[in-house]
Design a protein around this motif. Structure first.
Motif, PDB file in Angstrom:
ATOM      1  N   GLN A 126       0.818  -1.216   0.000  1.00 60.95           N
ATOM      2  CA  GLN A 126       0.000   0.000   0.000  1.00 60.95           C
ATOM      3  C   GLN A 126       0.851   1.265   0.000  1.00 60.95           C
ATOM      4  O   GLN A 126       0.381   2.330  -0.340  1.00 60.95           O
ATOM      5  N   LEU A 127       2.125   1.141   0.390  1.00 63.31           N
ATOM      6  CA  LEU A 127       2.992   2.310   0.509  1.00 63.31           C
ATOM      7  C   LEU A 127       4.073   2.366  -0.573  1.00 63.31           C
ATOM      8  O   LEU A 127       4.901   3.276  -0.570  1.00 63.31           O
ATOM      9  N   GLU A 128       4.067   1.420  -1.491  1.00 64.50           N
ATOM     10  CA  GLU A 128       5.140   1.337  -2.486  1.00 64.50           C
ATOM     11  C   GLU A 128       5.129   2.478  -3.503  1.00 64.50           C
ATOM     12  O   GLU A 128       6.160   2.822  -4.047  1.00 64.50           O
ATOM     13  N   ASN A 129       3.995   3.063  -3.773  1.00 66.67           N
ATOM     14  CA  ASN A 129       3.909   4.133  -4.783  1.00 66.67           C
ATOM     15  C   ASN A 129       4.045   5.530  -4.204  1.00 66.67           C
ATOM     16  O   ASN A 129       3.818   6.515  -4.913  1.00 66.67           O
ATOM     17  N   LEU A 130       4.416   5.633  -2.940  1.00 64.93           N
ATOM     18  CA  LEU A 130       4.532   6.953  -2.334  1.00 64.93           C
ATOM     19  C   LEU A 130       5.707   7.720  -2.921  1.00 64.93           C
ATOM     20  O   LEU A 130       6.770   7.166  -3.182  1.00 64.93           O
ATOM     21  N   LYS A 131       5.484   9.013  -3.124  1.00 63.47           N
ATOM     22  CA  LYS A 131       6.514   9.902  -3.668  1.00 63.47           C
ATOM     23  C   LYS A 131       7.061  10.740  -2.521  1.00 63.47           C
ATOM     24  O   LYS A 131       6.631  11.856  -2.292  1.00 63.47           O
ATOM     25  N   LEU A 132       8.029  10.177  -1.811  1.00 64.22           N
ATOM     26  CA  LEU A 132       8.614  10.861  -0.668  1.00 64.22           C
ATOM     27  C   LEU A 132       9.880  11.588  -1.080  1.00 64.22           C
ATOM     28  O   LEU A 132      10.589  11.165  -1.987  1.00 64.22           O
ATOM     29  N   SER A 133      10.186  12.657  -0.391  1.00 62.93           N
ATOM     30  CA  SER A 133      11.376  13.449  -0.683  1.00 62.93           C
ATOM     31  C   SER A 133      12.629  12.698  -0.241  1.00 62.93           C
ATOM     32  O   SER A 133      12.630  12.002   0.770  1.00 62.93           O
ATOM     33  N   ASP A 134      13.695  12.840  -1.023  1.00 58.98           N
ATOM     34  CA  ASP A 134      14.971  12.234  -0.668  1.00 58.98           C
ATOM     35  C   ASP A 134      15.786  13.118   0.265  1.00 58.98           C
ATOM     36  O   ASP A 134      16.803  12.691   0.789  1.00 58.98           O
ATOM     37  N   GLU A 135      15.342  14.347   0.458  1.00 59.76           N
ATOM     38  CA  GLU A 135      16.072  15.277   1.320  1.00 59.76           C
ATOM     39  C   GLU A 135      15.886  14.889   2.780  1.00 59.76           C
ATOM     40  O   GLU A 135      14.766  14.632   3.228  1.00 59.76           O
ATOM     41  N   PRO A 136      16.979  14.848   3.538  1.00 63.55           N
ATOM     42  CA  PRO A 136      16.845  14.518   4.961  1.00 63.55           C
ATOM     43  C   PRO A 136      16.206  15.677   5.724  1.00 63.55           C
ATOM     44  O   PRO A 136      16.351  16.840   5.351  1.00 63.55           O
ATOM     45  N   MET A 137      15.513  15.337   6.790  1.00 62.14           N
ATOM     46  CA  MET A 137      14.886  16.350   7.640  1.00 62.14           C
ATOM     47  C   MET A 137      15.878  16.808   8.696  1.00 62.14           C
ATOM     48  O   MET A 137      16.673  16.016   9.193  1.00 62.14           O
ATOM     49  N   ASP A 138      15.809  18.084   9.037  1.00 62.25           N
ATOM     50  CA  ASP A 138      16.618  18.588  10.147  1.00 62.25           C
ATOM     51  C   ASP A 138      16.134  17.994  11.465  1.00 62.25           C
ATOM     52  O   ASP A 138      16.915  17.630  12.325  1.00 62.25           O
ATOM     53  N   ARG A 139      14.810  17.926  11.595  1.00 62.93           N
ATOM     54  CA  ARG A 139      14.207  17.319  12.784  1.00 62.93           C
ATOM     55  C   ARG A 139      12.825  16.817  12.428  1.00 62.93           C
ATOM     56  O   ARG A 139      12.194  17.300  11.475  1.00 62.93           O
ATOM     57  N   LEU A 140      12.350  15.842  13.165  1.00 60.31           N
ATOM     58  CA  LEU A 140      11.030  15.276  12.902  1.00 60.31           C
ATOM     59  C   LEU A 140       9.954  16.312  13.213  1.00 60.31           C
ATOM     60  O   LEU A 140      10.113  17.123  14.130  1.00 60.31           O
ATOM     61  N   PRO A 141       8.840  16.285  12.483  1.00 65.24           N
ATOM     62  CA  PRO A 141       7.821  17.322  12.655  1.00 65.24           C
ATOM     63  C   PRO A 141       6.845  17.065  13.812  1.00 65.24           C
ATOM     64  O   PRO A 141       5.713  17.494  13.786  1.00 65.24           O
ATOM     65  N   PHE A 142       7.270  16.322  14.820  1.00 61.81           N
ATOM     66  CA  PHE A 142       6.429  16.045  15.973  1.00 61.81           C
ATOM     67  C   PHE A 142       7.304  15.826  17.191  1.00 61.81           C
ATOM     68  O   PHE A 142       8.491  15.535  17.070  1.00 61.81           O
ATOM     69  N   GLU A 143       6.699  15.959  18.370  1.00 60.28           N
ATOM     70  CA  GLU A 143       7.404  15.637  19.599  1.00 60.28           C
ATOM     71  C   GLU A 143       7.183  14.182  19.980  1.00 60.28           C
ATOM     72  O   GLU A 143       8.094  13.514  20.456  1.00 60.28           O
ATOM     73  N   GLU A 144       5.944  13.704  19.763  1.00 64.79           N
ATOM     74  CA  GLU A 144       5.630  12.324  20.131  1.00 64.79           C
ATOM     75  C   GLU A 144       4.480  11.808  19.275  1.00 64.79           C
ATOM     76  O   GLU A 144       3.527  12.541  19.014  1.00 64.79           O
ATOM     77  N   ILE A 145       4.594  10.556  18.849  1.00 64.40           N
ATOM     78  CA  ILE A 145       3.506   9.885  18.145  1.00 64.40           C
ATOM     79  C   ILE A 145       3.145   8.639  18.936  1.00 64.40           C
ATOM     80  O   ILE A 145       4.017   7.823  19.248  1.00 64.40           O
ATOM     81  N   SER A 146       1.869   8.500  19.244  1.00 61.64           N
ATOM     82  CA  SER A 146       1.368   7.300  19.906  1.00 61.64           C
ATOM     83  C   SER A 146       0.515   6.530  18.912  1.00 61.64           C
ATOM     84  O   SER A 146      -0.368   7.112  18.279  1.00 61.64           O
ATOM     85  N   ILE A 147       0.791   5.256  18.781  1.00 59.25           N
ATOM     86  CA  ILE A 147       0.014   4.388  17.897  1.00 59.25           C
ATOM     87  C   ILE A 147      -0.712   3.397  18.795  1.00 59.25           C
ATOM     88  O   ILE A 147      -0.080   2.630  19.525  1.00 59.25           O
ATOM     89  N   ARG A 148      -2.038   3.427  18.734  1.00 59.29           N
ATOM     90  CA  ARG A 148      -2.843   2.554  19.591  1.00 59.29           C
ATOM     91  C   ARG A 148      -3.830   1.763  18.743  1.00 59.29           C
ATOM     92  O   ARG A 148      -4.313   2.239  17.728  1.00 59.29           O
ATOM     93  N   SER A 149      -4.100   0.565  19.177  1.00 62.03           N
ATOM     94  CA  SER A 149      -5.089  -0.313  18.528  1.00 62.03           C
ATOM     95  C   SER A 149      -4.801  -0.502  17.047  1.00 62.03           C
ATOM     96  O   SER A 149      -5.717  -0.541  16.230  1.00 62.03           O
ATOM     97  N   ALA A 150      -3.534  -0.622  16.689  1.00 60.17           N
ATOM     98  CA  ALA A 150      -3.160  -0.818  15.287  1.00 60.17           C
ATOM     99  C   ALA A 150      -3.078  -2.312  14.987  1.00 60.17           C
ATOM    100  O   ALA A 150      -2.802  -3.130  15.869  1.00 60.17           O
ATOM    101  N   LYS A 151      -3.312  -2.646  13.723  1.00 61.07           N
ATOM    102  CA  LYS A 151      -3.252  -4.041  13.274  1.00 61.07           C
ATOM    103  C   LYS A 151      -2.404  -4.107  12.018  1.00 61.07           C
ATOM    104  O   LYS A 151      -2.633  -3.376  11.068  1.00 61.07           O
ATOM    105  N   LEU A 152      -1.431  -4.995  12.044  1.00 58.53           N
ATOM    106  CA  LEU A 152      -0.607  -5.259  10.874  1.00 58.53           C
ATOM    107  C   LEU A 152      -1.011  -6.633  10.358  1.00 58.53           C
ATOM    108  O   LEU A 152      -0.916  -7.623  11.075  1.00 58.53           O
ATOM    109  N   PHE A 153      -1.503  -6.685   9.126  1.00 55.87           N
ATOM    110  CA  PHE A 153      -1.881  -7.940   8.490  1.00 55.87           C
ATOM    111  C   PHE A 153      -0.687  -8.405   7.674  1.00 55.87           C
ATOM    112  O   PHE A 153      -0.384  -7.836   6.635  1.00 55.87           O
ATOM    113  N   LEU A 154      -0.005  -9.431   8.157  1.00 56.78           N
ATOM    114  CA  LEU A 154       1.214  -9.925   7.525  1.00 56.78           C
ATOM    115  C   LEU A 154       0.914 -11.207   6.769  1.00 56.78           C
ATOM    116  O   LEU A 154       0.398 -12.171   7.324  1.00 56.78           O
TER     117      LEU A 154
END
Length: 184
Positions: free
Chosen positions: A134-162
């Motif tokens: 689902q993420l293979e066609n993403l057009k992401l920038s190759d430029e590195p970030m100076d810093r991440l655009p968040f202080e904290e990310i919480s992921i809850r109730s996520a499901k990975l279908f492998l």
């Protein structure tokens, strides 16, 4: 000799004069307050729809062919986006994302905390490792970030279908918190 009025009773003409004199000031101030309230109500009812369309356009530019979402709340310090579907076949789905921020930092692309709830993502394990179709066609920038655009990310109730190389499917629950560390 001039006649004096009683000290206990004010002259009715003198008492009415200030009221009449400032009546237009009260009227103008009341009208301005009403217009300001109407403008704020209109702004906060239009702003979520504007942000919703901007998010959809940005996610399509990143490479998701079909995008649907709903901006439920967009305030001065918090935003909530729900019912997110990214992609056509086997979409990435997210139940709710809540972001908390300081308005000045958000204008510069920085968020405080981001809470992701109900993420569902498909992964395929092969001989070369794990890939996320689902993420293979993403057009992401190759430029590195100076810093991440968040202080904290919480992921809850996520499901990975492998899906493994034998075609068997596995459900992997995911709970995680990612915190940006400041260099010392």
């Amino acid at each position: 000799m001039a006649e004096k009025t009683h000290a206990g009773k004010p002259d009715p003409d003198e008492a009415a004069a200030p009221k009449r004199r400032f009546r237009w000031v009260y009227f103008v101030m009341g009208t301005v307050a009403l217009l300001l309230c109407l403008a704020l109500i209109s702004w906060f009812s239009i702003l979520p729809r504007f942000a919703e369309q901007r998010l959809i356009d940005t996610l399509k530019e990143l490479g998701f062919d079909q995008v649907s979402l709903q901006v439920e709340e967009l305030g001065l310090g918090e935003a909530r986006v729900t019912n997110i579907r990214l992609g056509g076949k086997d979409p990435v789905t997210i139940g709710k994302i809540t972001a908390q921020y300081k308005l000045g930092e958000a204008m510069g692309g920085q968020l405080g905390t981001v809470d992701i709830e109900g993420l569902e993502l498909k992964a395929v394990a092969g001989t070369n490792g794990v890939r996320f179709p689902q993420l293979e066609n993403l057009k992401l920038s190759d430029e590195p970030m100076d810093r991440l655009p968040f202080e904290e990310i919480s992921i809850r109730s996520a499901k990975l279908f492998l899906e493994d190389s034998n075609g068997a499917s596995h459900l992997i629950p995911v709970e995680s918190t990612l915190t940006r560390l400041e260099p010392k």
